[in-house]
Design a protein around this motif. Structure first.
Motif, short mmCIF file in Angstrom:
data_model
loop_
_atom_site.label_atom_id
_atom_site.label_comp_id
_atom_site.label_asym_id
_atom_site.label_seq_id
_atom_site.Cartn_x
_atom_site.Cartn_y
_atom_site.Cartn_z
N SER A 214 -19.00 28.06 -52.04
CA SER A 214 -19.88 28.18 -50.88
C SER A 214 -20.70 26.67 -50.62
O SER A 214 -20.67 26.76 -49.33
CB SER A 214 -20.97 29.24 -51.28
OG SER A 214 -21.76 29.13 -50.39
N PHE A 215 -20.87 26.10 -51.55
CA PHE A 215 -21.66 24.74 -51.32
C PHE A 215 -20.58 23.83 -50.54
O PHE A 215 -21.10 23.18 -49.51
CB PHE A 215 -21.97 24.08 -52.69
CG PHE A 215 -22.52 22.68 -52.46
CD1 PHE A 215 -23.88 22.45 -52.03
CD2 PHE A 215 -21.75 21.48 -52.72
CE1 PHE A 215 -24.30 21.27 -51.98
CE2 PHE A 215 -22.16 20.23 -52.39
CZ PHE A 215 -23.66 20.04 -52.49
N LEU A 216 -19.46 23.83 -50.88
CA LEU A 216 -18.36 22.66 -50.25
C LEU A 216 -18.18 23.14 -48.94
O LEU A 216 -17.89 22.46 -48.00
CB LEU A 216 -16.89 22.69 -51.01
CG LEU A 216 -17.34 22.03 -52.49
CD1 LEU A 216 -16.07 22.13 -53.19
CD2 LEU A 216 -17.77 20.47 -52.08
N ALA A 217 -17.92 24.54 -48.76
CA ALA A 217 -17.63 25.05 -47.40
C ALA A 217 -18.93 24.79 -46.31
O ALA A 217 -18.75 24.51 -45.07
CB ALA A 217 -17.52 26.53 -47.33
N LYS A 218 -20.33 24.88 -47.03
CA LYS A 218 -21.17 24.47 -45.88
C LYS A 218 -21.35 22.97 -45.81
O LYS A 218 -21.97 22.44 -44.68
CB LYS A 218 -22.65 24.80 -46.79
CG LYS A 218 -22.81 26.41 -46.60
CD LYS A 218 -23.96 26.82 -47.49
CE LYS A 218 -23.91 28.41 -47.36
NZ LYS A 218 -25.02 29.01 -48.31
N VAL A 219 -20.94 22.06 -46.84
CA VAL A 219 -20.74 20.70 -46.80
C VAL A 219 -20.09 20.30 -45.41
O VAL A 219 -20.11 19.35 -44.83
CB VAL A 219 -20.62 20.07 -47.96
CG1 VAL A 219 -20.23 18.46 -47.66
CG2 VAL A 219 -21.76 20.03 -48.79
N GLU A 220 -18.85 20.86 -45.59
CA GLU A 220 -17.79 20.98 -44.46
C GLU A 220 -18.48 21.24 -43.21
O GLU A 220 -17.90 20.58 -42.14
CB GLU A 220 -16.73 21.82 -44.54
CG GLU A 220 -15.64 21.31 -45.61
CD GLU A 220 -14.50 22.23 -45.90
OE1 GLU A 220 -14.38 23.15 -44.96
OE2 GLU A 220 -13.69 22.21 -46.69
N HIS A 221 -19.42 21.90 -42.89
CA HIS A 221 -19.88 22.28 -41.55
C HIS A 221 -21.27 21.57 -41.35
O HIS A 221 -21.68 22.07 -40.38
CB HIS A 221 -20.07 23.79 -41.51
CG HIS A 221 -18.69 24.58 -41.42
ND1 HIS A 221 -18.14 25.05 -42.54
CD2 HIS A 221 -17.78 24.76 -40.52
CE1 HIS A 221 -16.74 25.59 -42.24
NE2 HIS A 221 -16.91 25.33 -40.92
N LEU A 222 -21.52 20.61 -42.25
CA LEU A 222 -22.78 19.77 -41.70
C LEU A 222 -22.59 19.25 -40.37
O LEU A 222 -21.48 18.97 -39.74
CB LEU A 222 -23.13 18.70 -42.71
CG LEU A 222 -23.71 18.90 -44.01
CD1 LEU A 222 -23.51 17.81 -44.88
CD2 LEU A 222 -25.13 19.46 -43.89
N SER A 223 -23.52 18.89 -39.59
CA SER A 223 -23.75 18.27 -38.39
C SER A 223 -23.08 16.81 -38.57
O SER A 223 -22.62 16.11 -37.40
CB SER A 223 -25.11 18.50 -37.39
OG SER A 223 -26.07 17.68 -38.36
N ARG A 224 -23.39 16.14 -39.69
CA ARG A 224 -22.89 14.95 -39.71
C ARG A 224 -21.69 14.73 -40.36
O ARG A 224 -21.39 15.52 -41.40
CB ARG A 224 -24.11 14.28 -40.81
CG ARG A 224 -23.78 12.85 -40.97
CD ARG A 224 -24.98 12.12 -41.88
NE ARG A 224 -24.77 10.73 -42.09
CZ ARG A 224 -25.68 10.12 -42.26
NH1 ARG A 224 -27.04 10.54 -42.36
NH2 ARG A 224 -25.61 8.81 -42.71
N PHE A 225 -20.98 13.77 -40.27
CA PHE A 225 -19.53 13.60 -40.82
C PHE A 225 -19.67 13.15 -42.16
O PHE A 225 -20.42 12.21 -42.66
CB PHE A 225 -18.57 12.52 -40.13
CG PHE A 225 -18.23 12.79 -38.80
CD1 PHE A 225 -17.61 14.15 -38.75
CD2 PHE A 225 -18.20 11.84 -37.90
CE1 PHE A 225 -17.04 14.31 -37.28
CE2 PHE A 225 -17.57 12.45 -36.53
CZ PHE A 225 -17.13 13.49 -36.39
#
Length: 184
Positions: free
Chosen positions: A144-155
């Protein structure tokens, strides 16, 4: 003066007048042609310039319509400054929302005086700000954490992930490094 001489003088004067008039006509015609050609070139250049201006206006309108609205998104995705606190706050929020505990956060030590790009390393055409930290929780929470990191507004990208378990039924510790990218 005799009539015959008068006739020749008059004929010579008329001939000279006709030749001078013909030469003047030829000179005027040549001058008119040169001026017409010059004017045609200037009109062609003006038409070309107006066409370029119209093309540039179309490009400007296209830029205003298509590019300008996404510039803030691009600036958010690849900012010019590190914004360490913002990215750290986002990671903390994501970790908390995923049920993970974030700890042992480390940034690369700056070399020299701190600047907007100190603590970064070259990563192709951009700079990367490595953030090393640990989270504790289950494998599902990590997903879940990694999926949300993938969708950050920042690269961002996860560059390392180390899994450590202390025993059955205890939380798993994940040590990872996330690169947050910065525009050089």
């Amino acid at each position: 003066m005799k009539p015959k001489q008068f006739f020749y003088v008059l004929l010579g004067a008329i001939t000279a007048f006709v030749v001078a008039g013909g030469a003047g006509y030829y000179y005027a015609l040549t001058n008119l042609k040169a001026t017409t050609d010059k004017l045609a070139v200037q009109l062609a250049e003006q038409a070309s310039a107006e066409e370029q201006i119209q093309y540039l206006n179309r490009l400007k309108n296209q830029y205003n319509r298509e590019i300008e609205p996404i510039l803030p998104l691009i600036e958010d995705a690849l900012p010019r400054a590190k914004n360490q606190t913002a990215i750290l706050a986002q990671l903390q929020t994501i970790a908390g929302g995923s049920g993970l505990a974030l700890s042992n956060v480390n940034f690369t030590s700056p070399v020299g005086l701190p600047t907007a790009t100190s603590q970064t390393v070259a990563a192709g055409n951009v700079l990367a700000l490595p953030i090393t930290f640990q989270v504790q929780g289950s494998y599902g929470q990590l997903q879940s954490f990694l999926a949300k990191v993938e969708h950050l507004s920042r690269f961002t990208s996860v560059t390392t992930l180390t899994v450590t378990t202390t025993g059955k039924g205890k939380p798993i510790t994940y040590a990872m490094t996330v690169n947050a990218y910065v525009k050089p």
